[in-house]
Design a protein around this motif. Structure first.
Motif, mmCIF file in Angstrom:
data_model
loop_
_atom_site.group_PDB
_atom_site.id
_atom_site.type_symbol
_atom_site.label_atom_id
_atom_site.label_comp_id
_atom_site.label_asym_id
_atom_site.label_seq_id
_atom_site.Cartn_x
_atom_site.Cartn_y
_atom_site.Cartn_z
ATOM 1 N N ASP A 30 0.947 -1.469 -0.164
ATOM 2 C CA ASP A 30 -0.038 -0.397 0.041
ATOM 3 C C ASP A 30 1.031 1.399 0.274
ATOM 4 O O ASP A 30 0.133 2.078 -0.107
ATOM 5 C CB ASP A 30 -1.190 0.009 1.084
ATOM 6 N N GLU A 31 2.408 1.305 -0.124
ATOM 7 C CA GLU A 31 3.076 2.105 -0.038
ATOM 8 C C GLU A 31 2.981 2.864 -1.586
ATOM 9 O O GLU A 31 2.149 3.095 -2.661
ATOM 10 C CB GLU A 31 4.282 2.024 -0.526
ATOM 11 N N LYS A 32 2.731 3.969 -1.322
ATOM 12 C CA LYS A 32 2.650 5.793 -2.189
ATOM 13 C C LYS A 32 4.356 5.786 -2.943
ATOM 14 O O LYS A 32 5.189 6.022 -1.930
ATOM 15 C CB LYS A 32 2.714 7.064 -1.606
ATOM 16 N N LEU A 33 4.207 5.277 -3.961
ATOM 17 C CA LEU A 33 5.697 5.230 -4.568
ATOM 18 C C LEU A 33 6.183 6.335 -5.047
ATOM 19 O O LEU A 33 5.416 7.787 -5.828
ATOM 20 C CB LEU A 33 5.114 3.953 -5.941
ATOM 21 N N THR A 34 7.441 6.599 -5.259
ATOM 22 C CA THR A 34 8.041 7.638 -5.402
ATOM 23 C C THR A 34 8.379 7.755 -6.513
ATOM 24 O O THR A 34 9.492 6.090 -7.106
ATOM 25 C CB THR A 34 8.371 8.224 -4.208
ATOM 26 N N TYR A 35 8.963 8.665 -7.908
ATOM 27 C CA TYR A 35 10.291 8.404 -8.437
ATOM 28 C C TYR A 35 11.502 9.099 -8.953
ATOM 29 O O TYR A 35 11.110 10.302 -8.589
ATOM 30 C CB TYR A 35 9.150 8.466 -10.441
ATOM 31 N N SER A 36 12.195 9.194 -9.655
ATOM 32 C CA SER A 36 13.562 9.625 -9.257
ATOM 33 C C SER A 36 12.366 10.536 -10.964
ATOM 34 O O SER A 36 13.832 11.539 -10.952
ATOM 35 C CB SER A 36 14.901 9.100 -9.522
ATOM 36 N N GLY A 37 12.703 10.052 -11.232
ATOM 37 C CA GLY A 37 12.107 10.900 -12.790
ATOM 38 C C GLY A 37 11.312 10.478 -13.264
ATOM 39 O O GLY A 37 9.965 9.986 -12.565
ATOM 40 N N SER A 69 7.922 2.119 -13.673
ATOM 41 C CA SER A 69 6.738 0.771 -12.486
ATOM 42 C C SER A 69 7.280 -0.510 -12.630
ATOM 43 O O SER A 69 7.138 -0.588 -11.660
ATOM 44 C CB SER A 69 5.490 1.090 -13.695
ATOM 45 N N TYR A 70 8.420 -0.974 -13.750
ATOM 46 C CA TYR A 70 8.472 -2.579 -13.382
ATOM 47 C C TYR A 70 9.498 -2.528 -12.715
ATOM 48 O O TYR A 70 9.722 -3.096 -11.238
ATOM 49 C CB TYR A 70 8.807 -3.118 -14.494
ATOM 50 N N GLN A 71 10.935 -1.553 -13.049
ATOM 51 C CA GLN A 71 11.685 -1.277 -11.590
ATOM 52 C C GLN A 71 11.029 -1.234 -10.413
ATOM 53 O O GLN A 71 12.212 -1.467 -9.298
ATOM 54 C CB GLN A 71 12.452 -0.405 -11.977
ATOM 55 N N GLN A 72 10.396 -0.770 -10.014
ATOM 56 C CA GLN A 72 10.086 -0.389 -8.583
ATOM 57 C C GLN A 72 9.534 -1.923 -7.982
ATOM 58 O O GLN A 72 9.279 -2.233 -6.558
ATOM 59 C CB GLN A 72 8.392 0.403 -9.070
ATOM 60 N N ILE A 73 9.292 -2.422 -8.398
ATOM 61 C CA ILE A 73 9.237 -4.105 -8.245
ATOM 62 C C ILE A 73 9.501 -5.124 -8.388
ATOM 63 O O ILE A 73 10.750 -5.561 -6.869
ATOM 64 C CB ILE A 73 7.444 -4.732 -9.035
ATOM 65 N N VAL A 74 10.850 -4.317 -8.932
ATOM 66 C CA VAL A 74 12.333 -5.195 -8.499
ATOM 67 C C VAL A 74 12.724 -4.496 -7.403
ATOM 68 O O VAL A 74 13.454 -5.207 -6.675
ATOM 69 C CB VAL A 74 13.070 -4.985 -9.659
ATOM 70 N N ASN A 75 12.706 -3.106 -7.142
ATOM 71 C CA ASN A 75 13.340 -2.550 -6.272
ATOM 72 C C ASN A 75 12.149 -3.205 -4.393
ATOM 73 O O ASN A 75 13.151 -2.608 -3.889
ATOM 74 C CB ASN A 75 13.729 -1.080 -6.365
ATOM 75 N N LEU A 76 11.356 -3.172 -4.748
ATOM 76 C CA LEU A 76 10.370 -3.368 -3.870
ATOM 77 C C LEU A 76 9.536 -4.380 -3.336
ATOM 78 O O LEU A 76 9.558 -4.990 -2.002
ATOM 79 C CB LEU A 76 9.600 -1.805 -3.508
ATOM 80 N N LYS A 77 9.554 -4.953 -4.099
ATOM 81 C CA LYS A 77 8.980 -6.207 -3.977
ATOM 82 C C LYS A 77 9.383 -7.681 -4.568
ATOM 83 O O LYS A 77 9.397 -8.790 -6.206
ATOM 84 C CB LYS A 77 7.572 -6.534 -4.898
#
Length: 224
Positions: free
Chosen positions: A117-124, A131-139
């Motif tokens: 339920d995280e509010k995702l933040t992006y550097s760019g 958004s796929y990289q968020q899965i790799v980094n966080l999940k």
């Protein structure tokens, strides 16, 4: 003072180990490059999905979509999911009343899972790849490597997956939509009669990394 030195040494060791794990996560890191290759191979099949708050990669024949979220705090039922046409399953005997109500919307069947339920933040810029990289980094535990097919994949829960080839130039199954057939069989489907899906035994590994074979519905495509 001694306790402070020990604590500082422990923190430093943890950071070194963490950095080492990130550098040696070949599956996670390489999956990003290979997923990027898939996105670039089918730009016309990638679209923003406002209803599900993310991005969608459509099968070449339009019968299935892989959807992944931009933001886990959006409140949508799934953060990663497959959406597939219900018609082939109905024609193969599916009794829709035997599936969970939330699994069927209009003429679509959806399977997936929440990632958080995280509010995702992006550097760019917020892009499909970012958004796929968020899965790799966080999940990271949801990113898998399928040795038998030389595929990376996103685990959607309950035996469902979206997979893609590590190398599009050497694999004839570039993207594969994967469903666990058991819930459909229990709801009346004859697995050999689902048009457009291959019912097959797939070689994989169990939780102890031992080789096993499991039944799956597969919808593979060559995109390059």
């Amino acid at each position: 003072m001694k306790k402070k030195i020990v604590l500082a040494g422990t923190v430093l060791l943890f950071l070194v180990v963490l950095a080492g794990c990130q550098q040696t996560d070949v599956v996670g890191n390489t999956s990003i490059a290979s997923f990027d290759a898939v996105l670039k191979a089918v730009p016309n099949q990638i679209a923003e999905d406002e209803i599900n708050g993310g991005w969608a990669l459509s099968a070449p024949d339009g019968t299935a979509r892989f959807i992944w979220s931009k933001d886990y705090s959006s409140g949508t039922p799934h953060d990663v999911m497959l959406e597939v046409d219900a018609k082939p399953f109905i024609e193969a005997g599916l009794d829709l009343t035997k599936l969970p109500e939330e699994m069927v919307i209009d003429d679509k069947i959806m399977v997936g899972t929440m990632l958080g339920d995280e509010k995702l933040t992006y550097s760019g810029e917020v892009t499909p790849l970012a958004s796929y990289q968020q899965i790799v980094n966080l999940k990271r535990d949801h990113i898998k490597y399928h040795t038998a097919l030389d595929h990376y994949g996103v685990d959607l829960g309950d035996g469902n997956m979206f997979e893609w080839a590590k190398d599009l130039n050497t694999n004839d199954k570039d993207i594969v939509f994967v469903l666990n057939p058991q819930i459909f069989i229990d709801a009346g489907v004859d697995p050999e009669k689902v048009e457009g899906w291959v019912f097959a035994k797939v070689s994989t590994e169990d939780e102890d990394n031992k080789p096993i074979e499991v039944d799956k519905f597969l919808k593979p495509f060559s995109i390059k």
